[in-house]
Write a protein that holds these residues in place. Structure first.
Motif, PDB file in Angstrom:
ATOM      1  N   GLN A   1      29.175   2.076  -2.236  1.00  0.00           N
ATOM      2  CA  GLN A   1      28.186   1.009  -1.435  1.00  0.00           C
ATOM      3  C   GLN A   1      26.908   1.857  -1.565  1.00  0.00           C
ATOM      4  O   GLN A   1      26.720   3.033  -1.430  1.00  0.00           O
ATOM      5  CB  GLN A   1      28.483   1.175   0.194  1.00  0.00           C
ATOM      6  N   THR A   2      25.892   0.930  -1.874  1.00  0.00           N
ATOM      7  CA  THR A   2      24.566   1.646  -2.274  1.00  0.00           C
ATOM      8  C   THR A   2      23.907   1.444  -0.774  1.00  0.00           C
ATOM      9  O   THR A   2      23.943   0.350  -0.216  1.00  0.00           O
ATOM     10  CB  THR A   2      23.826   1.068  -3.361  1.00  0.00           C
ATOM     11  N   PRO A   3      22.648   2.121  -0.370  1.00  0.00           N
ATOM     12  CA  PRO A   3      21.930   1.588   0.856  1.00  0.00           C
ATOM     13  C   PRO A   3      21.129   0.316   0.747  1.00  0.00           C
ATOM     14  O   PRO A   3      20.772   0.103  -0.576  1.00  0.00           O
ATOM     15  CB  PRO A   3      20.906   2.825   0.800  1.00  0.00           C
ATOM     16  N   GLN A   4      21.124  -0.528   1.569  1.00  0.00           N
ATOM     17  CA  GLN A   4      20.435  -1.663   1.707  1.00  0.00           C
ATOM     18  C   GLN A   4      18.998  -1.080   2.220  1.00  0.00           C
ATOM     19  O   GLN A   4      18.875  -0.192   2.855  1.00  0.00           O
ATOM     20  CB  GLN A   4      21.015  -2.706   2.577  1.00  0.00           C
ATOM     21  N   TRP A   5      17.803  -1.829   1.375  1.00  0.00           N
ATOM     22  CA  TRP A   5      16.421  -1.414   1.625  1.00  0.00           C
ATOM     23  C   TRP A   5      15.643  -2.780   1.769  1.00  0.00           C
ATOM     24  O   TRP A   5      15.403  -3.360   0.832  1.00  0.00           O
ATOM     25  CB  TRP A   5      15.766  -0.311   0.676  1.00  0.00           C
ATOM     26  N   PHE A   6      14.916  -2.745   3.030  1.00  0.00           N
ATOM     27  CA  PHE A   6      14.196  -3.875   3.070  1.00  0.00           C
ATOM     28  C   PHE A   6      12.778  -3.684   2.891  1.00  0.00           C
ATOM     29  O   PHE A   6      12.157  -2.968   3.553  1.00  0.00           O
ATOM     30  CB  PHE A   6      14.258  -4.689   4.546  1.00  0.00           C
ATOM     31  N   PHE A   7      12.434  -4.049   1.537  1.00  0.00           N
ATOM     32  CA  PHE A   7      10.928  -3.791   1.219  1.00  0.00           C
ATOM     33  C   PHE A   7      10.018  -4.487   1.753  1.00  0.00           C
ATOM     34  O   PHE A   7       8.861  -4.152   1.609  1.00  0.00           O
ATOM     35  CB  PHE A   7      10.990  -3.756  -0.163  1.00  0.00           C
ATOM     36  N   ASP A   8      10.074  -5.459   2.649  1.00  0.00           N
ATOM     37  CA  ASP A   8       9.276  -6.439   3.342  1.00  0.00           C
ATOM     38  C   ASP A   8       8.921  -6.031   4.829  1.00  0.00           C
ATOM     39  O   ASP A   8       8.299  -6.916   5.429  1.00  0.00           O
ATOM     40  CB  ASP A   8       9.682  -8.000   3.261  1.00  0.00           C
ATOM     41  N   LEU A   9       9.521  -4.864   5.123  1.00  0.00           N
ATOM     42  CA  LEU A   9       9.226  -4.691   6.483  1.00  0.00           C
ATOM     43  C   LEU A   9       7.583  -4.138   6.799  1.00  0.00           C
ATOM     44  O   LEU A   9       7.091  -3.397   6.108  1.00  0.00           O
ATOM     45  CB  LEU A   9       9.964  -3.313   6.849  1.00  0.00           C
ATOM     46  N   PRO A  10       7.156  -4.635   7.854  1.00  0.00           N
ATOM     47  CA  PRO A  10       5.762  -4.583   8.158  1.00  0.00           C
ATOM     48  C   PRO A  10       5.532  -2.977   8.429  1.00  0.00           C
ATOM     49  O   PRO A  10       6.327  -2.511   9.096  1.00  0.00           O
ATOM     50  CB  PRO A  10       5.686  -5.351   9.614  1.00  0.00           C
ATOM     51  N   GLU A  11       4.591  -2.292   7.842  1.00  0.00           N
ATOM     52  CA  GLU A  11       4.313  -1.228   7.844  1.00  0.00           C
ATOM     53  C   GLU A  11       3.353  -0.712   9.181  1.00  0.00           C
ATOM     54  O   GLU A  11       3.319   0.135   9.664  1.00  0.00           O
ATOM     55  CB  GLU A  11       3.545  -0.528   6.853  1.00  0.00           C
ATOM     56  N   GLY A  12       2.770  -1.853   9.811  1.00  0.00           N
ATOM     57  CA  GLY A  12       1.918  -1.670  10.910  1.00  0.00           C
ATOM     58  C   GLY A  12       0.816  -0.991  10.527  1.00  0.00           C
ATOM     59  O   GLY A  12       0.358  -0.668   9.360  1.00  0.00           O
ATOM     60  N   TYR A  13       0.013  -0.586  11.751  1.00  0.00           N
ATOM     61  CA  TYR A  13      -1.299   0.216  11.597  1.00  0.00           C
ATOM     62  C   TYR A  13      -1.257   1.659  12.461  1.00  0.00           C
ATOM     63  O   TYR A  13      -0.666   1.621  13.563  1.00  0.00           O
ATOM     64  CB  TYR A  13      -2.507  -0.535  11.929  1.00  0.00           C
ATOM     65  N   THR A  14      -1.726   2.524  11.838  1.00  0.00           N
ATOM     66  CA  THR A  14      -1.842   3.773  12.712  1.00  0.00           C
ATOM     67  C   THR A  14      -2.845   3.659  13.932  1.00  0.00           C
ATOM     68  O   THR A  14      -3.785   2.803  13.943  1.00  0.00           O
ATOM     69  CB  THR A  14      -2.368   4.876  11.804  1.00  0.00           C
ATOM     70  N   LEU A  15      -2.530   4.548  14.826  1.00  0.00           N
ATOM     71  CA  LEU A  15      -3.501   4.678  16.016  1.00  0.00           C
ATOM     72  C   LEU A  15      -4.793   4.741  15.538  1.00  0.00           C
ATOM     73  O   LEU A  15      -5.930   4.247  16.252  1.00  0.00           O
ATOM     74  CB  LEU A  15      -3.217   5.889  16.835  1.00  0.00           C
ATOM     75  N   THR A  16      -5.174   5.861  14.507  1.00  0.00           N
ATOM     76  CA  THR A  16      -6.375   6.085  14.051  1.00  0.00           C
ATOM     77  C   THR A  16      -7.129   4.543  13.369  1.00  0.00           C
ATOM     78  O   THR A  16      -8.207   4.466  13.678  1.00  0.00           O
ATOM     79  CB  THR A  16      -6.461   7.167  12.945  1.00  0.00           C
ATOM     80  N   GLU A  17      -6.238   3.841  12.802  1.00  0.00           N
ATOM     81  CA  GLU A  17      -7.001   2.878  12.215  1.00  0.00           C
ATOM     82  C   GLU A  17      -7.208   1.776  13.273  1.00  0.00           C
ATOM     83  O   GLU A  17      -8.186   1.055  13.106  1.00  0.00           O
ATOM     84  CB  GLU A  17      -6.006   1.797  11.161  1.00  0.00           C
ATOM     85  N   THR A  18      -6.350   1.659  14.276  1.00  0.00           N
ATOM     86  CA  THR A  18      -6.513   0.841  14.993  1.00  0.00           C
ATOM     87  C   THR A  18      -7.669   0.913  15.988  1.00  0.00           C
ATOM     88  O   THR A  18      -8.638   0.231  16.736  1.00  0.00           O
ATOM     89  CB  THR A  18      -5.279   0.598  16.331  1.00  0.00           C
ATOM     90  N   MET A  19      -7.854   2.395  16.648  1.00  0.00           N
ATOM     91  CA  MET A  19      -9.009   2.791  17.290  1.00  0.00           C
ATOM     92  C   MET A  19     -10.269   2.439  16.289  1.00  0.00           C
ATOM     93  O   MET A  19     -11.471   2.262  16.973  1.00  0.00           O
ATOM     94  CB  MET A  19      -8.958   4.340  17.620  1.00  0.00           C
ATOM     95  N   SER A  20     -10.277   2.888  15.338  1.00  0.00           N
ATOM     96  CA  SER A  20     -11.380   2.594  14.420  1.00  0.00           C
ATOM     97  C   SER A  20     -11.894   1.110  14.343  1.00  0.00           C
ATOM     98  O   SER A  20     -12.892   0.990  14.417  1.00  0.00           O
ATOM     99  CB  SER A  20     -11.085   3.211  12.833  1.00  0.00           C
ATOM    100  N   ASP A  21     -10.924   0.304  14.105  1.00  0.00           N
ATOM    101  CA  ASP A  21     -11.117  -1.254  14.258  1.00  0.00           C
ATOM    102  C   ASP A  21     -12.187  -1.673  15.614  1.00  0.00           C
ATOM    103  O   ASP A  21     -12.959  -2.277  15.494  1.00  0.00           O
ATOM    104  CB  ASP A  21     -10.141  -1.827  13.864  1.00  0.00           C
ATOM    105  N   ARG A  22     -11.552  -0.912  16.613  1.00  0.00           N
ATOM    106  CA  ARG A  22     -12.084  -1.397  17.970  1.00  0.00           C
ATOM    107  C   ARG A  22     -13.234  -0.737  18.348  1.00  0.00           C
ATOM    108  O   ARG A  22     -14.064  -1.423  19.237  1.00  0.00           O
ATOM    109  CB  ARG A  22     -10.927  -1.210  18.943  1.00  0.00           C
TER     110      ARG A  22
END
Length: 626
Positions: free
Chosen positions: A242-263
């Motif tokens: 058995q090999t590991p299953q890997w979902f390459f489409d998972l949302p990576e989201g945004y870091t706190l720094t990126e979110t605070m910078s946008d706002r």
């Protein structure tokens, strides 16, 4: 096809294709999977020390709970809670056994001839033959085309006979045309008997490869999948890898720094960066359905190699045909003998005689053989784990499994709560159906370590029962001031807190740094699906095999999270009521009871929010499907 042909086809596949369909995951095509976390002897020893201390503290806490802490004025509350704690502790023991040690088998050089993998062959010098099978029913043919093309790019250092097959249970002309255009074999059948298991059985009757690579419609194998796994089969007792299953489409989201910078601009970026330096990365919007499979494959299943108990998970697995067919014959034989025993017992009961003539017994046997199905894969919604248990329990043959640590394919994750629920109910219901109706863990052939590993899997799907108790317990106290313990005293905290602290330390070390908080939260929030699966199986209802949708289903599916919203609303109201009652001096509340149960209730509410947020999650413009 030889590896040389594969390389040539790979070059042609890279040419522009104006007919190429577009998908939401196109933007993620360049993502690469994480490497397996390297094994550390020092970390393993520390884990073993911490989990041993934890289990000792937990056993002491439970002994005290049963013998000295029960509130005898409210046994209707005290007994269910301490029973739930005991069941949870049993799960922790099984978890500790599962993660006890790491045994990564060495990756051996890929074999060049079949004689290097089996001594039972008429021509040891023959090239290896591998069947790569894509099972599909209603998925988009252009999605399957992507997997076909990746399969044609598989490389191997020796000449090898690789055959790609599409197993279409949808009997679609469009799927057949894709196969003809790609030059691969198209296999279908007249019925859908046995669902995926029946589809695989039909394909095995029409193929002859020494090894089978099982792929779902969305599986995209990497070029290295055979080069890095076929070497395990040099051991003639290895039945599957058995090999590991890997979902390459998972949302990576945004870091706190990126979110605070946008706002908040530069000031926000500075604050976010400072916070993340203090506490580590903080991300929002990542993997809303907690689909990241690393905890399961890189920690749980990988640690089962030492017990020869890593079971097959379907897609991304490589099987020795000989082992699959031998498992089918043994299962068929057991099925026939069981049918004969049931028939003869009933006949003896009705006829009130213990003697059955040889002629009648032969007729019964013939009827049983005709009524039984010889299938390489059990006609079951969880045919992969079922077949694994048959092979693992074959002590005479001594079949072995391998959990390969490296990701060798990529696939798609559920993109909405409805798809996630369908998939998880199928896993839970299928596993519990095996436990209750098909396969006893006391079956002869299993080693005790294998029994414990499979017990760990099945036990986890029963957790919905005691998780309901854990969700209700703080609410009961905060609304009534009735406690399950004699007092929330220093004696109580002196036994509970060391256990909880040591448990968290053990998990941090044992999971190798893979974050487990959201997985634990989803485990608690999983209770409605678990309860539904348990109830379905206990009523004798058949667990169906719905295909997990590969495209996002429209809507927010709030009806799927009404239990979670109810828990949040009731628990939040109970915290406010209990706190206000204590402040006003109403009831028999204590500060220890209020703090303990409020904290407990808040933890439950945050766990439920994982699923509620998933129901409201929407992909951003770049992630939305066309």
């Amino acid at each position: 096809m030889s590896s040389d042909v594969t390389n040539e086809e790979a070059k042609s596949d890279r040419a522009p294709d104006l007919r190429r369909a577009t998908f939401y995951f196109d933007r993620y095509e360049d993502r690469v999977p994480p490497d397996p976390i390297p094994h550390s002897v020092a970390r393993q020893v520390l884990w073993q020390l911490l989990i041993t201390i934890t289990l000792g503290l937990g056993a002491g806490y439970l002994w005290w709970r049963w013998t000295a802490s029960l509130n005898y004025d409210a046994l209707w509350f005290a007994i269910p809670l301490v029973t739930a704690e005991t069941c949870s502790y049993i799960g922790l023991v099984l978890y500790g056994v599962n993660l006890w040690a790491v045994t990564d088998l060495p990756i051996l050089p890929p074999p060049a001839r079949i004689g290097e993998c089996s001594s039972e062959t008429d021509d040891p010098s023959r090239l290896l033959a591998v069947d790569i099978m894509f099972t599909t029913y209603s998925e988009e043919p252009e999605l399957v085309r992507l997997g076909i093309r990746d399969a044609k790019r598989i490389s191997y250092p020796h000449p090898i006979d690789i055959r790609v097959h599409v197993l279409d249970d949808g009997r679609r002309r469009s799927m057949r045309e894709v196969c003809e255009e790609e030059g691969v074999n198209y296999i279908t059948r007249d019925t859908n008997e046995g669902f995926k298991a029946g589809n695989l059985r039909n394909a095995m009757e029409n193929t002859s490869g020494d090894f089978l690579v099982i792929c779902d419609a969305d599986t995209r194998p990497f070029p290295t999948i055979l080069e890095r796994t076929l070497g395990y089969f040099r051991d003639p007792q290895v039945a599957w890898v058995q090999t590991p299953q890997w979902f390459f489409d998972l949302p990576e989201g945004y870091t706190l720094t990126e979110t605070m910078s946008d706002r908040f601009g530069t000031l926000g970026r500075g604050v976010g960066s400072f916070v993340e330096r203090l506490v580590g990365p903080i991300r929002f919007g990542e993997d809303p359905f907690v689909n990241d499979p690393r905890m399961f494959y890189d920690v749980i299943l990988r640690r089962r190699n030492w017990a020869n108990a890593a079971f097959c998970c379907g897609a991304g697995s490589i099987h020795r045909r000989e082992a699959v067919m031998e498992a089918a014959l043994r299962s068929f034989s057991s099925q026939v003998e069981l049918s004969i025993a049931d028939t003869t017992n009933e006949l003896r009961r009705v006829s009130r005689t213990s003697e059955i003539s040889p002629e009648l017994l032969e007729a019964i046997r013939a009827e049983a053989v005709g009524a039984s199905v010889l299938s390489p894969y059990k006609f079951h919604v969880s045919e992969d784990i079922f077949t694994s248990m048959i092979l693992h329990s074959d002590r005479e043959r001594g079949w072995r499994s391998v959990m390969h640590p490296y990701v060798e394919s990529k696939m798609l994750s559920p993109q909405d709560l409805l798809s996630w629920t369908i998939q998880r109910f199928k896993y839970a219901g299928g596993s519990l159906d095996i436990l209750f109706n098909n396969f006893s863990l006391l079956r002869r052939g299993f080693t005790w370590s294998q029994r414990l590993m499979y017990a760990s899997t099945f036990w986890s799907y029963l957790a919905g029962i005691w998780n309901v108790v854990f969700l209700c317990a703080p609410v009961i106290y905060l609304l009534t001031s009735i406690g399950p313990v004699t007092a929330y005293s220093s004696d109580f905290f002196a036994r509970l807190l060391p256990f909880l602290i040591c448990l968290q330390l053990a998990k941090m070390v044992g999971t190798w740094g893979i974050p487990g908080g959201r997985s634990e939260a989803s485990y608690l929030a999983f209770f409605p699906i678990n309860l539904r699966a348990i109830w379905t199986v206990l009523r004798g209802k058949k667990i169906s095999f719905p295909v997990t949708p590969k495209e996002r289903q429209s809507g927010r599916h709030l009806y799927l999270v009404w239990p979670h919203i109810a828990v949040i609303a009731i628990t939040g109201s109970a915290i406010l009521f209990g706190t206000a009652s204590y402040v006003l001096g109403i009831g028999g509340f204590t500060i220890g009871g209020i703090l303990t149960n409020s904290f407990w209730g808040l933890n439950n509410m945050l766990s439920m929010m994982v699923m509620v947020r998933a129901a409201f999650w929407q992909p951003d413009d770049g992630e939305a499907a066309p």
